[in-house]
Design an enzyme around this catalytic site. Structure first.
Site, PDB file in Angstrom:
ATOM      1  N   CYS A   1     -16.777   0.434  -9.559  1.00 28.47           N
ATOM      2  CA  CYS A   1     -17.875   0.489 -10.436  1.00 28.47           C
ATOM      3  C   CYS A   1     -17.728   1.080 -11.628  1.00 28.47           C
ATOM      4  O   CYS A   1     -16.638   2.097 -11.739  1.00 28.47           O
ATOM      5  CB  CYS A   1     -18.788   1.209  -9.646  1.00 28.47           C
ATOM      6  SG  CYS A   1     -19.574   0.746  -8.026  1.00 28.47           S
ATOM      7  N   ARG A  51     -12.169  -3.840 -14.126  1.00 34.45           N
ATOM      8  CA  ARG A  51     -12.015  -2.876 -13.147  1.00 34.45           C
ATOM      9  C   ARG A  51     -12.448  -3.578 -11.851  1.00 34.45           C
ATOM     10  O   ARG A  51     -12.233  -3.080 -10.663  1.00 34.45           O
ATOM     11  CB  ARG A  51     -12.910  -1.510 -13.082  1.00 34.45           C
ATOM     12  CG  ARG A  51     -12.589  -0.906 -14.517  1.00 34.45           C
ATOM     13  CD  ARG A  51     -13.268   0.489 -14.604  1.00 34.45           C
ATOM     14  NE  ARG A  51     -13.349   1.349 -13.739  1.00 34.45           N
ATOM     15  CZ  ARG A  51     -12.226   2.446 -13.920  1.00 34.45           C
ATOM     16  NH1 ARG A  51     -11.615   2.392 -14.855  1.00 34.45           N
ATOM     17  NH2 ARG A  51     -12.048   3.285 -12.789  1.00 34.45           N
ATOM     18  N   TRP A  78     -19.393  -2.726  -7.626  1.00 35.77           N
ATOM     19  CA  TRP A  78     -18.613  -3.269  -6.873  1.00 35.77           C
ATOM     20  C   TRP A  78     -19.145  -3.045  -5.509  1.00 35.77           C
ATOM     21  O   TRP A  78     -19.356  -2.007  -4.885  1.00 35.77           O
ATOM     22  CB  TRP A  78     -17.005  -2.594  -6.941  1.00 35.77           C
ATOM     23  CG  TRP A  78     -16.126  -3.349  -6.327  1.00 35.77           C
ATOM     24  CD1 TRP A  78     -15.606  -4.347  -6.780  1.00 35.77           C
ATOM     25  CD2 TRP A  78     -15.113  -2.885  -5.299  1.00 35.77           C
ATOM     26  NE1 TRP A  78     -14.586  -4.921  -5.971  1.00 35.77           N
ATOM     27  CE2 TRP A  78     -14.433  -4.012  -4.956  1.00 35.77           C
ATOM     28  CE3 TRP A  78     -15.289  -2.126  -4.253  1.00 35.77           C
ATOM     29  CZ2 TRP A  78     -13.349  -4.040  -3.870  1.00 35.77           C
ATOM     30  CZ3 TRP A  78     -14.441  -1.774  -3.495  1.00 35.77           C
ATOM     31  CH2 TRP A  78     -13.237  -3.018  -3.259  1.00 35.77           C
ATOM     32  N   ASN A 137     -22.034   5.531  -9.246  1.00 34.44           N
ATOM     33  CA  ASN A 137     -20.403   5.426  -8.751  1.00 34.44           C
ATOM     34  C   ASN A 137     -20.163   6.310  -7.520  1.00 34.44           C
ATOM     35  O   ASN A 137     -20.567   7.516  -7.710  1.00 34.44           O
ATOM     36  CB  ASN A 137     -19.395   5.536  -9.828  1.00 34.44           C
ATOM     37  CG  ASN A 137     -19.561   4.373 -10.777  1.00 34.44           C
ATOM     38  OD1 ASN A 137     -20.251   3.468 -10.787  1.00 34.44           O
ATOM     39  ND2 ASN A 137     -18.665   4.542 -11.684  1.00 34.44           N
ATOM     40  N   GLY A 138     -19.860   6.052  -6.520  1.00 37.25           N
ATOM     41  CA  GLY A 138     -19.387   6.765  -5.320  1.00 37.25           C
ATOM     42  C   GLY A 138     -20.178   6.284  -4.161  1.00 37.25           C
ATOM     43  O   GLY A 138     -20.915   5.109  -3.784  1.00 37.25           O
ATOM     44  N   GLU A 168       6.904  -5.020  -3.319  1.00 37.52           N
ATOM     45  CA  GLU A 168       6.044  -5.174  -4.802  1.00 37.52           C
ATOM     46  C   GLU A 168       6.020  -6.799  -5.192  1.00 37.52           C
ATOM     47  O   GLU A 168       4.978  -6.987  -5.433  1.00 37.52           O
ATOM     48  CB  GLU A 168       6.683  -4.282  -5.739  1.00 37.52           C
ATOM     49  CG  GLU A 168       6.167  -4.562  -7.102  1.00 37.52           C
ATOM     50  CD  GLU A 168       4.577  -4.116  -7.299  1.00 37.52           C
ATOM     51  OE1 GLU A 168       4.000  -3.815  -6.140  1.00 37.52           O
ATOM     52  OE2 GLU A 168       3.723  -4.566  -8.160  1.00 37.52           O
ATOM     53  N   LYS A 186       2.435  -8.498  -5.143  1.00 43.53           N
ATOM     54  CA  LYS A 186       1.845  -9.281  -6.262  1.00 43.53           C
ATOM     55  C   LYS A 186       1.614 -10.814  -5.856  1.00 43.53           C
ATOM     56  O   LYS A 186       0.562 -11.079  -6.464  1.00 43.53           O
ATOM     57  CB  LYS A 186       2.865  -9.526  -7.328  1.00 43.53           C
ATOM     58  CG  LYS A 186       3.105  -8.580  -8.595  1.00 43.53           C
ATOM     59  CD  LYS A 186       2.092  -7.613  -9.058  1.00 43.53           C
ATOM     60  CE  LYS A 186       1.145  -6.722  -8.479  1.00 43.53           C
ATOM     61  NZ  LYS A 186       1.131  -5.365  -8.627  1.00 43.53           N
ATOM     62  N   GLU A 213      -1.870 -10.686  -3.775  1.00 46.83           N
ATOM     63  CA  GLU A 213      -2.877 -10.313  -4.540  1.00 46.83           C
ATOM     64  C   GLU A 213      -3.434 -11.339  -5.502  1.00 46.83           C
ATOM     65  O   GLU A 213      -4.819 -11.602  -5.561  1.00 46.83           O
ATOM     66  CB  GLU A 213      -2.636  -9.137  -5.556  1.00 46.83           C
ATOM     67  CG  GLU A 213      -2.549  -7.858  -4.962  1.00 46.83           C
ATOM     68  CD  GLU A 213      -2.225  -6.712  -6.019  1.00 46.83           C
ATOM     69  OE1 GLU A 213      -2.775  -5.942  -6.208  1.00 46.83           O
ATOM     70  OE2 GLU A 213      -1.186  -6.963  -6.487  1.00 46.83           O
ATOM     71  N   HIS A 246      16.268  -9.345  13.435  1.00 50.02           N
ATOM     72  CA  HIS A 246      15.612  -8.482  14.358  1.00 50.02           C
ATOM     73  C   HIS A 246      14.081  -8.818  14.702  1.00 50.02           C
ATOM     74  O   HIS A 246      13.481  -8.377  15.364  1.00 50.02           O
ATOM     75  CB  HIS A 246      15.500  -7.028  14.229  1.00 50.02           C
ATOM     76  CG  HIS A 246      16.896  -6.600  14.034  1.00 50.02           C
ATOM     77  ND1 HIS A 246      17.934  -6.249  15.316  1.00 50.02           N
ATOM     78  CD2 HIS A 246      17.601  -6.026  12.873  1.00 50.02           C
ATOM     79  CE1 HIS A 246      18.922  -5.957  14.648  1.00 50.02           C
ATOM     80  NE2 HIS A 246      18.967  -5.642  13.572  1.00 50.02           N
ATOM     81  N   LYS A 251      -9.906  -2.375  -9.907  1.00 51.84           N
ATOM     82  CA  LYS A 251      -8.886  -1.701 -10.354  1.00 51.84           C
ATOM     83  C   LYS A 251      -8.347  -0.548  -9.983  1.00 51.84           C
ATOM     84  O   LYS A 251      -7.308  -0.161  -9.882  1.00 51.84           O
ATOM     85  CB  LYS A 251      -9.252  -1.868 -11.839  1.00 51.84           C
ATOM     86  CG  LYS A 251      -7.993  -1.288 -12.983  1.00 51.84           C
ATOM     87  CD  LYS A 251      -6.738  -2.138 -12.898  1.00 51.84           C
ATOM     88  CE  LYS A 251      -5.457  -1.522 -13.648  1.00 51.84           C
ATOM     89  NZ  LYS A 251      -4.142  -2.064 -13.096  1.00 51.84           N
TER      90      LYS A 251
HETATM   91  C1  F6R Z   1      -1.486  -3.516  -7.064  1.00 48.10           C
HETATM   92  C2  F6R Z   1      -2.444  -2.426  -7.540  1.00 48.10           C
HETATM   93  C3  F6R Z   1      -2.956  -1.442  -6.448  1.00 48.10           C
HETATM   94  C4  F6R Z   1      -2.474   0.166  -7.114  1.00 48.10           C
HETATM   95  C5  F6R Z   1      -3.210   1.148  -6.211  1.00 48.10           C
HETATM   96  C6  F6R Z   1      -3.169   2.569  -6.597  1.00 48.10           C
HETATM   97  O1  F6R Z   1      -1.426  -4.399  -7.878  1.00 48.10           O
HETATM   98  O2  F6R Z   1      -2.535  -2.106  -8.674  1.00 48.10           O
HETATM   99  O3  F6R Z   1      -2.006  -1.507  -5.387  1.00 48.10           O
HETATM  100  O4  F6R Z   1      -1.603   0.113  -7.465  1.00 48.10           O
HETATM  101  O5  F6R Z   1      -4.743   0.804  -6.031  1.00 48.10           O
HETATM  102  O6  F6R Z   1      -3.648   2.576  -8.016  1.00 48.10           O
HETATM  103  P1  F6R Z   1      -3.226   3.815  -8.752  1.00 48.10           P
HETATM  104  O7  F6R Z   1      -1.819   3.498  -9.369  1.00 48.10           O
HETATM  105  O8  F6R Z   1      -4.390   3.689 -10.097  1.00 48.10           O
HETATM  106  O9  F6R Z   1      -3.302   5.039  -8.063  1.00 48.10           O
END
Ligand code: F6R
Length: 607
Positions: free
Chosen positions: A2, A27, A73, A99-100, A480, A484, A487, A503, A602
């Protein structure tokens, strides 16, 4: 997650709010709304879906020189017009955006309903509007304060009162609230990026604080009614860097920004004279650094994978036992906190709830914690004992790319600094300083493979599932890379240490399941080549990601992604770039919304 923007001044508020919401779009959100104060009334406009839906609903002229806007959100209640914020009290005199999560919302709702209040949404947030309206006091600030004393949960809250034109009250507990100070105008936001085109002078609220403001001034106070003061800070990054600047997607732009963003992370931190790195903000003397016996690094998602890379890198160079753990797992397992362990949290946003909760758990138990963060003034950055700003610049795309490479760079700097305190020789220190200086150039070379990688992605994105494998320091990069791909393309992907394939997962290798094999040119190359053989023997398609000239790799692979030769200290960072490009092109070929993938936000500021 949010987003909040509020404005009071002498200009039309609606365009300012809509432009602010646009800056918050990255976000992640599923509905939006604005409230405007005009002629002693509050008008609200709300819409499910993208901001363009809200804009379509707005009348041609929307009056009001103060107001607030929100991107929601969904958590409690679906993404509908009614559940979108702002929410109004029954009489329409109090409006809130929130927010929250209000934990005692059910109990509060029942009590309010018993006194005749009729709710018009399924959200937990709506209770705040009714509760404030039901808590009259001499000032709006006092009503909000009294109401919040009955509330359990987290909030970044802004409140308007129809009878008090130009006045805004906000409060913070666990969700960011930032005051922006303009010329005879004031802003409130949850993310400074939303107001940068108006002002760079900001004040961050702490948990348990409130602010009341009109267009000329603001006053901070606490929930206990004590007054509070805080110096404003000036945000220095460039608002222009929030624009697409000709790129098709923010993700693409941010991947191609990495030579520059990593250069910023390195700037002023390499010391040729003593063949080391110097991270100014650690707030630890060389003696204190020498006394550290163990390192524990925490983060979530991509940041956790960066933490794994960081732990490898520090253990190799400084020879200190180092490990990484997801921040949420750590905080829930009642961890032992040791005085000679250095705890490090890593977070792009500096607002991730689980990471912040881990910081608080460590500090409550007397531990020392450093932060590696990107957002200056973020909650985590303010609560840690010291740390490193990555200076990657704002990351708009939901999927993290340039923050990841700057996290790895920060860890390499820290590993070098700790290594030189322990047994890295000045000679080897010089080799590492020179290698680090070449990071931006090596990243730029890796990015030159964009076109061949795009062609490969077209061929492989039809797969239902993919594997990513790598050994030792390539394993977190495999994780990672798989994250990616999941996602942004929604292709199922799993990562394993290459040695684990036999294994169990080998059972899933077949002609329809491609495996991305990371083969950096290091001492383990022969072992990694044997993994290629294992996969080929099961007729699995192989994409090798390598900087080795070994003809065997070409023979055994269906396709090869090349990354540049570089010092092996840099391998994880440089290989990671190739995997970002691969995931991006798979997602684009499949027509996905690469900047705002489904179900994701985000920064995850809730549990
Ligand atoms: C993946 C991604 C998330 C963030 C995670 C932590 O592409 O962006 O997995 O890495 O939510 O976010 P931060 O780094 O803001 O604590």
């Amino acid at each position: 997650m949010c987003g909040i923007i509020a404005f009071t001044g002498n200009r039309a508020a609606a365009p300012i709010l809509i432009a602010g919401l646009r800056r918050l779009e990255y976000r992640g959100y599923d509905s939006s709304g604005i409230a405007l104060h005009s002629r002693n009334k509050i008008q609200i406009h709300r819409a499910a879906g993208k901001l363009s839906q809200l804009e379509k609903k707005l009348p041609a002229k929307v009056a009001g020189k103060s107001g607030m806007g929100h991107t929601r959100w969904a958590t409690h209640g679906e993404a509908t017009d009614e559940n979108a914020h702002p929410h109004l009290s029954t009489e329409g005199n109090i409006a809130i955006i929130h927010n929250g999560i209000i934990e005692n919302a059910n109990a509060l709702r029942k009590a309010l309903e018993a006194s005749g209040v009729i709710f018009s949404s399924q959200t937990d947030s709506e209770v705040l509007a009714h509760l404030i309206a039901a808590t009259p006091a001499e000032t709006l600030l006092e009503s909000v304060r009294q109401a919040l004393l009955q509330v359990q949960g987290t909030y970044g809250l802004v409140v308007m009162d129809a009878e008090r034109p130009g006045e805004l009250v906000a409060a913070r507990n666990g969700s960011p609230v930032i005051v922006g100070i303009g010329e005879k105008e004031m802003f409130i936001t949850s993310d400074a990026n939303a107001i940068l085109s108006h002002t760079r002078e900001v004040v961050h609220l702490d948990d348990g604080e409130l602010v009341s403001m009109d267009q000329k001034s603001f006053q901070l106070s606490t929930l206990d009614a004590a007054s509070a003061t805080r110096e404003s800070i000036t945000i220095t990054h460039d608002a222009g860097s929030l624009e697409l600047e000709g790129y098709r997607h923010y993700l693409l732009k941010e991947m191609f920004e990495q030579p520059k963003s990593v250069e910023r992370t390195l700037r002023g931190r390499l010391d040729h004279r003593f063949s080391t790195a110097r991270l100014g903000g650690l707030n630890l003397t060389a003696r204190e650094l020498l006394d550290i016996r163990r390192i524990k690094i925490l983060g979530c998602g991509t940041a956790y994978y960066a933490a794994m890379c960081g732990a490898n890198c520090i253990e190799q160079l400084a020879r200190l036992p180092s490990s990484a753990e997801p921040a949420a797992e750590f905080r829930y397992r009642n961890p032992l906190i040791e005085p000679d362990t250095l705890y490090i949290v890593v977070s792009q946003s500096g607002e991730t709830f689980d990471t912040l909760a881990a910081v608080r758990e460590i500090r409550r138990k007397g531990g020392r914690v450093l932060g590696i963060n990107n957002v200056v003034g973020s909650t985590i950055a303010r609560e840690v004992d010291g740390g490193v700003y990555m200076h990657a610049g704002p990351e708009v795309s939901v999927a993290s790319t340039k923050a990841f490479s700057s996290m790895l760079t920060s860890f390499m700097l820290l590993a070098l600094q700790l290594g030189r305190i322990h047994d890295v020789s000045p000679q080897y220190g010089t080799v590492l300083v020179e290698a680090l200086e070449r990071c931006p150039e090596k990243i730029a070379e890796a990015l030159e493979q964009d076109a061949p990688i795009a062609a490969m992605a077209k061929k492989y994105c039809v797969a239902k599932s993919m594997f990513y494998i790598g050994r030792t320091d390539a394993f977190p990069i495999a994780l990672e890379g798989a994250l990616k791909l999941k996602e942004i393309s929604y292709i199922h992907a799993e990562a394993y240490p290459a040695s684990e394939l036999k294994h169990g997962p080998l059972a899933l290798i077949d002609p329809d399941t491609p495996t991305i094999v990371l083969l950096p040119d290091n001492d383990l190359l022969d072992k990694s080549i044997s993994s290629l053989q294992e996969i080929k023997a099961r007729k699995g398609p192989v994409i090798a990601v390598t900087n080795s000239d070994s003809p065997e790799i070409v023979e055994l692979s269906d396709d090869v992604i090349r990354f540049p030769a570089c010092h092996q200290f840099l391998h994880p960072l440089v290989m990671g770039i190739s995997l970002q490009l691969f995931a991006y092109h798979c997602a684009v070929t499949m027509g996905r919304d690469v900047d705002q993938p489904r179900n994701l936000a985000k920064s995850v500021t809730v549990e």
